[in-house]
Design a protein around this motif. Structure first.
Motif, PDB file in Angstrom:
ATOM      1  N   THR A 237     -13.730  21.468 -10.987  1.00  0.00           N
ATOM      2  CA  THR A 237     -14.346  22.535 -10.193  1.00  0.00           C
ATOM      3  C   THR A 237     -15.734  22.165  -9.698  1.00  0.00           C
ATOM      4  O   THR A 237     -16.380  22.951  -9.015  1.00  0.00           O
TER       5      THR A 237
ATOM      6  N   LYS B  70     -15.677  18.158  -5.427  1.00  0.00           N
ATOM      7  CA  LYS B  70     -14.681  18.333  -4.373  1.00  0.00           C
ATOM      8  C   LYS B  70     -14.602  17.091  -3.492  1.00  0.00           C
ATOM      9  O   LYS B  70     -15.617  16.474  -3.165  1.00  0.00           O
ATOM     10  N   GLU B  71     -13.399  16.734  -3.093  1.00  0.00           N
ATOM     11  CA  GLU B  71     -13.195  15.528  -2.300  1.00  0.00           C
ATOM     12  C   GLU B  71     -13.986  15.561  -0.998  1.00  0.00           C
ATOM     13  O   GLU B  71     -13.922  16.515  -0.231  1.00  0.00           O
TER      14      GLU B  71
ATOM     15  N   GLU C  47     -16.983  16.079  -0.191  1.00  0.00           N
ATOM     16  CA  GLU C  47     -18.012  17.097   0.070  1.00  0.00           C
ATOM     17  C   GLU C  47     -19.267  16.930  -0.779  1.00  0.00           C
ATOM     18  O   GLU C  47     -20.241  17.664  -0.585  1.00  0.00           O
TER      19      GLU C  47
END
Length: 554
Positions: free
Chosen positions: A236, A239-240, A242
């Motif tokens: 969580t 993020k890929e 980002e």
């Protein structure tokens, strides 16, 4: 395909690092990967440049798959290019601390049997003094800004060499420049060497109770498994494509290597490399105007940053993940960091021999004072001094089993057998409690190890060096509390020659030990406390020091 079913997804642990690298290049080629000193390399740039480096190794040297290449670089753009290039050529990377003294470097080069060395010009004088006594046949020298544009490269490298005098004199018989390597490598294509999960990818040196640095054999499978485990633990919070993470911890340290070169790179994310995090004002200046999402550090670094007035003025609006490892995180530091940045620190636990992450506080369930829960696919237990399993909430030695546990120690089968049993359980030497909710609390650590600013310092190594001094009869080193570095080294000595002084022994240590290992205090004694078989009782010395400190603060 071997998978671990745990948490939100299946973790594929059968891939090699090359498989992971190719996948990232195909999927995220145009994404920024690493930034340093104002220059950014995309995933595609790393692909191209590491390919050239691999080509040079294959077409212009005698190196063969399985040979070792030592990499002695701080956090600069050349690091990922060199490491991925070496792995693509099928070589084994020997991560080498740029702070090593001649003695330490010679031991690591000789023990690993490294046949090549990549070194930053700023520190190459140390290597130049010992390389001739090792198996190293090829030395590749790079300057700080070798991967910058021509104008900026000339400016930065010239200032470092001629204005700041940061590049000492050195000479290698078999020397070649990094830019020449890339130019020659561009002339012919390289061939990616396929490796299995059982093949060694990295020799990561760690100290030990013997005082001799040992090479932990980390395989492709170990490192890929731990990458998958950490990505799941961070599910969580990473993020890929980002994320923009700050990377102040050295990439030659396995913790930073796994986070930045494995986890973040494989998921198309961006790392800002900080070459010298000890320069806090310069570090903070680099962060101004940036909206970073993640930060990887340790307790002393967090404290150092928060003492800088300008740090509090940075933009923390996007920061959602702060990871801590390498040394114990204090509650006070964690609370102040959260108050200043709005982001909780997630503490984890690991060791070189476990690639390195064993446990981590999940982003949605941080418990201060613990090192979290085991990452997916990891078994843990605590045992008593006889190896018997203990129930929850009982302190004992923490043992770990999982796909991230090293293959063993390089050319040291006896040390391997002493650390990993026949069932695959690794004895960590750390005392821990497993709570009923599964969270782990470290209650003590390896009984004699000293941690200085996150670096492991082993007393036997210091004692071995000091005992070589002709005016010393006996020596004992312990760690004592220090506000800035967590701990500092104190040395107890019995003189063989009454003329020996503290300044003399400190100077001797500086010649033979990395700076953070050099004792800050020296106490001379008539004798040292010992067991009935003559073993020096460091714990007794440590207990005496603690009592002194308590008496002063009372």
């Amino acid at each position: 395909m071997t998978t671990i079913r745990n948490g939100r997804r299946e973790l594929d642990i059968d891939r090699s690092i090359l498989d992971v690298f190719k996948g990232a290049c195909t999927k995220y080629g145009d994404r920024p990967a690493f930034t340093c000193l104002g220059r950014t390399l995309s995933v595609g740039d790393i692909d191209t440049l590491s390919g050239k480096f691999a080509s040079y190794l294959q077409n212009h040297t005698d190196l063969k798959p399985g040979d070792r290449i030592a990499v002695q670089l701080p956090n600069v753009l050349q690091y990922p290019v060199v490491v991925f290039g070496a792995l693509r050529a099928g070589l084994v990377v020997v991560n080498t601390n740029p702070l090593y003294t001649q003695r330490e470097l010679k031991h690591q080069l000789s023990d690993s049997g490294a046949k090549a060395l990549v070194v930053l010009a700023n520190i190459a004088d140390t290597a130049s003094a010992v390389v001739a006594e090792t198996d190293v046949k090829q030395v590749i020298v790079t300057e700080v800004a070798d991967l910058h544009s021509p104008l900026k490269r000339t400016l930065i490298n010239s200032v470092a060499k001629y204005v700041k005098k940061m590049v000492p004199e050195f000479s290698f018989v078999n020397q070649v420049g990094f830019r020449e390597v890339l130019a020659k490598g561009a002339e012919r294509p390289h061939t990616d060497v396929e490796r299995t999960k059982e093949d060694i990818a990295v020799l990561q040196y760690t100290g030990g109770t013997t005082g001799v640095a040992k090479g932990a054999m980390l395989t492709n499978g170990n490192l890929v498994a731990n990458m998958e485990q950490v990505l799941e633990a961070f599910a969580t919070g990473m993020k890929e494509g980002e994320e923009f993470y700050i990377a102040p911890l050295p990439l030659y340290h396995i913790y930073a290597f796994t986070i930045h070169c494995m986890c973040l790179f494989s998921s198309g994310n961006h790392s800002l490399l900080i070459p010298n995090p000890r320069d806090i004002p310069g570090f903070v200046k680099t962060l101004k105007g940036l909206r970073f999402t993640g930060f990887v550090g340790l307790n002393t670094l967090f404290n150092g940053l928060m003492l800088n007035k300008e740090f509090a003025e940075l933009d923390f609006s996007k920061l959602h993940s702060t990871a801590s490892g390498g040394m114990a995180l204090t509650r006070d530091t964690a609370k102040r960091w959260e108050e200043m940045t709005g982001c909780m620190i997630m503490e984890g636990y690991g060791m070189t021999e476990t690639s390195p992450v064993v446990s981590f506080n999940p982003t949605d369930g941080v418990q201060l004072g613990t090192v979290g829960i085991p990452v997916p696919g990891t078994e843990i237990k605590v045992v008593d001094e006889n190896g018997n399993d203990l129930p929850n909430n009982s302190p004992g030695e923490l043992c770990v089993r999982g796909p991230q546990v090293m293959k063993g120690y390089w050319q040291r089968p006896e040390a391997t057998a002493d650390t990993i049993d026949a069932e695959g359980w690794l004895n960590t030497g750390d005392m821990a409690v497993i709570q009923d909710d599964g969270y782990i609390k470290i209650v003590d650590r390896k009984k004699d190890m000293i941690i200085v600013s996150g670096f492991n310092v082993y007393p036997n190594e210091i004692e071995d060096v000091v005992s070589a001094h002709p005016k010393v009869t006996e020596a004992a080193a312990i760690g004592i509390p220090d506000e800035k570095s967590g701990e500092q080294v104190k040395l107890f000595l019995v003189k063989a020659d009454p003329s020996l002084t503290e300044d003399e022994i400190i100077a001797f240590c500086r010649e033979n030990l990395t700076a953070y290992k050099v004792p800050k205090r020296v106490e001379f004694r008539e004798d040292l406390p010992k067991t009935n078989v003559g073993k020096i009782l460091r714990r007794e010395l440590r207990d005496e020091e603690i009592k002194k400190l308590e008496a002063v603060s009372a």
